[in-house]
Design a protein around this motif. Structure first.
Motif, PDB file in Angstrom:
ATOM      1  N   SER A   1       0.701  -1.509   0.213  1.00 31.35           N
ATOM      2  CA  SER A   1       0.367  -0.124   0.034  1.00 31.35           C
ATOM      3  C   SER A   1       0.701   1.649   0.088  1.00 31.35           C
ATOM      4  CB  SER A   1      -1.264  -0.151   1.284  1.00 31.35           C
ATOM      5  OG  SER A   1      -1.857   1.343   1.716  1.00 31.35           O
ATOM      6  N   SER A   2       1.984   1.427   0.532  1.00 26.84           N
ATOM      7  CA  SER A   2       2.650   2.226   0.447  1.00 26.84           C
ATOM      8  C   SER A   2       3.654   2.503  -0.386  1.00 26.84           C
ATOM      9  CB  SER A   2       3.764   2.007   2.036  1.00 26.84           C
ATOM     10  OG  SER A   2       2.948   2.108   3.487  1.00 26.84           O
ATOM     11  N   TRP A   3       4.181   1.051  -1.059  1.00 21.98           N
ATOM     12  CA  TRP A   3       4.776   1.422  -2.521  1.00 21.98           C
ATOM     13  C   TRP A   3       3.429   2.359  -3.603  1.00 21.98           C
ATOM     14  CZ3 TRP A   3       8.735   2.747  -4.765  1.00 21.98           C
ATOM     15  CH2 TRP A   3       9.010   1.889  -5.831  1.00 21.98           C
ATOM     16  N   SER A   4       2.352   1.277  -3.434  1.00 23.04           N
ATOM     17  CA  SER A   4       1.564   2.203  -4.327  1.00 23.04           C
ATOM     18  C   SER A   4       1.552   3.701  -4.193  1.00 23.04           C
ATOM     19  CB  SER A   4       0.011   1.633  -4.227  1.00 23.04           C
ATOM     20  OG  SER A   4      -0.560   1.718  -5.122  1.00 23.04           O
ATOM     21  N   LYS A   5       1.556   3.868  -3.067  1.00 23.01           N
ATOM     22  CA  LYS A   5       0.935   5.624  -3.064  1.00 23.01           C
ATOM     23  C   LYS A   5       2.159   6.103  -2.854  1.00 23.01           C
ATOM     24  CE  LYS A   5      -2.226   5.237   1.170  1.00 23.01           C
ATOM     25  NZ  LYS A   5      -2.257   5.032   2.473  1.00 23.01           N
ATOM     26  N   LEU A   6       3.718   5.997  -2.610  1.00 19.36           N
ATOM     27  CA  LEU A   6       4.537   6.559  -3.212  1.00 19.36           C
ATOM     28  C   LEU A   6       5.051   6.395  -4.380  1.00 19.36           C
ATOM     29  CD1 LEU A   6       7.546   8.146  -2.452  1.00 19.36           C
ATOM     30  CD2 LEU A   6       8.404   4.720  -2.120  1.00 19.36           C
ATOM     31  N   HIS A   7       4.336   4.919  -5.801  1.00 17.55           N
ATOM     32  CA  HIS A   7       4.673   5.480  -6.976  1.00 17.55           C
ATOM     33  C   HIS A   7       3.574   6.030  -7.334  1.00 17.55           C
ATOM     34  CE1 HIS A   7       3.546   3.714 -11.333  1.00 17.55           C
ATOM     35  NE2 HIS A   7       4.696   3.412 -11.114  1.00 17.55           N
ATOM     36  N   GLN A   8       2.578   6.074  -7.059  1.00 15.91           N
ATOM     37  CA  GLN A   8       1.339   7.396  -7.347  1.00 15.91           C
ATOM     38  C   GLN A   8       2.459   8.422  -7.261  1.00 15.91           C
ATOM     39  OE1 GLN A   8      -2.344   6.392  -5.336  1.00 15.91           O
ATOM     40  NE2 GLN A   8      -2.667   4.443  -6.294  1.00 15.91           N
ATOM     41  N   ALA A   9       2.452   8.931  -6.038  1.00 12.78           N
ATOM     42  CA  ALA A   9       3.322  10.384  -5.717  1.00 12.78           C
ATOM     43  C   ALA A   9       4.480  11.143  -6.522  1.00 12.78           C
ATOM     44  CB  ALA A   9       3.279  10.380  -4.302  1.00 12.78           C
ATOM     45  N   LEU A  10       4.675   9.775  -7.269  1.00 12.74           N
ATOM     46  CA  LEU A  10       6.373   9.733  -8.502  1.00 12.74           C
ATOM     47  C   LEU A  10       5.732   9.880  -9.382  1.00 12.74           C
ATOM     48  CD1 LEU A  10       8.725   6.987  -6.496  1.00 12.74           C
ATOM     49  CD2 LEU A  10       9.071   9.993  -6.492  1.00 12.74           C
ATOM     50  N   MET A  11       4.572   9.677  -9.462  1.00 15.03           N
ATOM     51  CA  MET A  11       3.797   9.652 -11.604  1.00 15.03           C
ATOM     52  C   MET A  11       3.119  10.846 -11.272  1.00 15.03           C
ATOM     53  SD  MET A  11       4.952   7.117 -12.876  1.00 15.03           S
ATOM     54  CE  MET A  11       3.936   7.278 -14.231  1.00 15.03           C
ATOM     55  N   ALA A  12       2.760  11.316  -9.787  1.00 17.17           N
ATOM     56  CA  ALA A  12       1.978  12.637 -10.315  1.00 17.17           C
ATOM     57  C   ALA A  12       4.024  13.695 -10.541  1.00 17.17           C
ATOM     58  CB  ALA A  12       1.269  12.776  -8.891  1.00 17.17           C
ATOM     59  N   ARG A  13       4.327  13.633  -9.791  1.00 10.16           N
ATOM     60  CA  ARG A  13       5.484  14.679  -9.091  1.00 10.16           C
ATOM     61  C   ARG A  13       6.351  14.708 -10.904  1.00 10.16           C
ATOM     62  NH1 ARG A  13       6.522  19.392  -8.052  1.00 10.16           N
ATOM     63  NH2 ARG A  13       8.858  19.318  -7.496  1.00 10.16           N
ATOM     64  N   LYS A  14       5.907  13.086 -11.818  1.00 10.63           N
ATOM     65  CA  LYS A  14       6.701  13.304 -12.580  1.00 10.63           C
ATOM     66  C   LYS A  14       5.564  14.089 -14.124  1.00 10.63           C
ATOM     67  CE  LYS A  14       8.523  10.699 -16.212  1.00 10.63           C
ATOM     68  NZ  LYS A  14       7.747   8.869 -17.029  1.00 10.63           N
ATOM     69  N   THR A  15       4.380  13.903 -14.123  1.00 13.02           N
ATOM     70  CA  THR A  15       3.567  14.270 -14.462  1.00 13.02           C
ATOM     71  C   THR A  15       3.866  16.303 -14.070  1.00 13.02           C
ATOM     72  OG1 THR A  15       1.748  12.583 -14.826  1.00 13.02           O
ATOM     73  CG2 THR A  15       1.253  14.941 -15.440  1.00 13.02           C
ATOM     74  N   GLU A  16       3.767  16.650 -13.615  1.00  9.91           N
ATOM     75  CA  GLU A  16       3.816  18.042 -13.226  1.00  9.91           C
ATOM     76  C   GLU A  16       5.390  18.336 -13.075  1.00  9.91           C
ATOM     77  OE1 GLU A  16       2.941  20.503  -8.913  1.00  9.91           O
ATOM     78  OE2 GLU A  16       4.576  18.656  -8.433  1.00  9.91           O
ATOM     79  N   LEU A  17       6.012  17.699 -13.176  1.00  8.60           N
ATOM     80  CA  LEU A  17       7.229  18.234 -13.544  1.00  8.60           C
ATOM     81  C   LEU A  17       7.619  18.234 -14.939  1.00  8.60           C
ATOM     82  CD1 LEU A  17       9.917  16.766 -11.030  1.00  8.60           C
ATOM     83  CD2 LEU A  17       8.981  19.438 -11.834  1.00  8.60           C
ATOM     84  N   THR A  18       6.575  17.355 -16.058  1.00  8.66           N
ATOM     85  CA  THR A  18       6.742  17.473 -17.508  1.00  8.66           C
ATOM     86  C   THR A  18       6.026  18.800 -17.457  1.00  8.66           C
ATOM     87  OG1 THR A  18       6.945  14.939 -17.070  1.00  8.66           O
ATOM     88  CG2 THR A  18       6.222  15.952 -19.230  1.00  8.66           C
ATOM     89  N   THR A  19       5.019  18.991 -17.390  1.00  6.52           N
ATOM     90  CA  THR A  19       3.911  19.771 -17.490  1.00  6.52           C
ATOM     91  C   THR A  19       4.593  21.353 -17.249  1.00  6.52           C
ATOM     92  OG1 THR A  19       2.198  18.369 -16.775  1.00  6.52           O
ATOM     93  CG2 THR A  19       2.212  20.469 -17.255  1.00  6.52           C
ATOM     94  N   MET A  20       5.360  21.194 -15.758  1.00  8.12           N
ATOM     95  CA  MET A  20       6.201  22.326 -15.615  1.00  8.12           C
ATOM     96  C   MET A  20       7.245  23.015 -17.078  1.00  8.12           C
ATOM     97  SD  MET A  20       8.479  23.277 -12.228  1.00  8.12           S
ATOM     98  CE  MET A  20       8.711  24.544 -11.986  1.00  8.12           C
ATOM     99  N   LEU A  21       7.727  21.723 -17.298  1.00  4.75           N
ATOM    100  CA  LEU A  21       8.887  21.468 -17.675  1.00  4.75           C
ATOM    101  C   LEU A  21       8.052  22.602 -19.627  1.00  4.75           C
ATOM    102  CD1 LEU A  21      11.841  21.708 -18.564  1.00  4.75           C
ATOM    103  CD2 LEU A  21      11.657  18.991 -20.009  1.00  4.75           C
TER     104      LEU A  21
END
Length: 205
Positions: A14-34
Motif C-alpha cells: 500500500s505504501s509503495w503504491s501510494k509512493l509510486h502514485q505520488a512519484l508519477m504525479a510529480r513526474k507529470t507535474e514536472l513534465t508539464t512545468m518543463l
C-alpha cells in the motif's frame, strides 16, 4: 505470525503504491512545468529580441539641428511609440503567464521566472519612458528652431523697414530723423547679437 506477515506485506504494498502514485504525479507535474517553462522561454526570447531592437533605435540617438532632421526624428520616435503601444499586450500576457506559473508551482524554485519577468517588464517600462522623454526633447528642439526662425524673420522685416526709411531721407532734411533711426538700431543691437550668438552655437554643436 502468518497473519501479521500478511498485514505487513499489505502495508508495504500500500505504501509503495501510494509512493509510486505520488512519484508519477510529480513526474507529470514536472513534465508539464518543463513544457510551460520552455514555452515561456520562447516567448520571453521573442519579447527580449523585440526590446533589444527598439533599444538600439533609441540608444545614442542625438537631437537634430535642422527642422528637416528633427521632423524625421519625430516621425521615427512616434513610430517606436506606436509599436510600443501595439506590443504592450504581448508584454502584459507574458507577465501574466510568469505570475501564473509562479503561483501554480509555488513549492518549486521559480526565482528565474520571477527574475526574467522583472527584467522584461522593467526594460519595457524604461523603453516607454525613454521614448516619451526623447519625443519631448525633439519637440522642444523643434519649437526652439521655429522660434528662432520667427525671430529672424521679424528682424529681417525690421531691417527692410529701416532701409526703406533711410532711403526716403532727403539730403536737405535735418539729422533728427536719422538720429531716431540710429537710436532704434542701437535698441535692436541686443536682439541682433543674440540671434548671431544662437546661430553660431548651433553651427558649433
Amino acid at each position: 505470525a502468518e497473519h501479521g506477515g500478511a498485514e505487513t506485506k499489505h502495508e508495504v504494498n500500500s505504501s509503495w503504491s501510494k509512493l509510486h502514485q505520488a512519484l508519477m504525479a510529480r513526474k507529470t507535474e514536472l513534465t508539464t512545468m518543463l513544457e510551460h517553462t520552455d514555452n515561456l522561454q520562447s516567448k520571453g526570447k521573442e519579447v527580449s529580441d523585440w526590446l533589444t531592437r527598439l533599444e538600439g533605435l533609441l540608444s545614442g540617438a542625438g537631437v537634430g539641428k535642422t527642422k528637416e532632421t528633427l521632423l524625421k526624428q519625430i516621425r521615427d520616435v512616434n513610430q517606436i511609440h506606436r509599436e510600443l503601444q501595439q506590443y504592450a499586450h504581448h508584454v502584459a500576457l507574458l507577465s501574466q503567464a510568469c505570475n501564473r506559473l509562479i503561483s501554480i508551482y509555488a513549492r518549486d524554485d521559480t526565482s528565474r521566472i520571477s527574475t526574467k519577468n522583472q527584467e522584461l517588464t522593467g526594460r519595457y517600462s524604461a523603453l516607454s519612458s525613454g521614448c516619451t522623454a526623447r519625443g519631448k526633447s525633439l519637440q522642444t528642439a523643434l519649437h526652439a528652431i521655429n522660434k528662432f526662425d520667427e525671430e529672424v524673420k521679424q528682424f529681417q522685416a525690421w531691417l527692410t523697414q529701416v532701409e526703406a526709411t533711410l532711403g526716403k531721407v532727403e539730403s536737405g532734411e535735418t539729422s533728427k530723423r536719422v538720429e531716431d533711426v540710429m537710436e532704434e538700431v542701437r535698441a535692436q543691437d541686443a536682439t541682433f547679437q543674440a540671434l548671431c550668438g544662437q546661430a553660431k552655437a548651433e553651427e558649433q554643436e
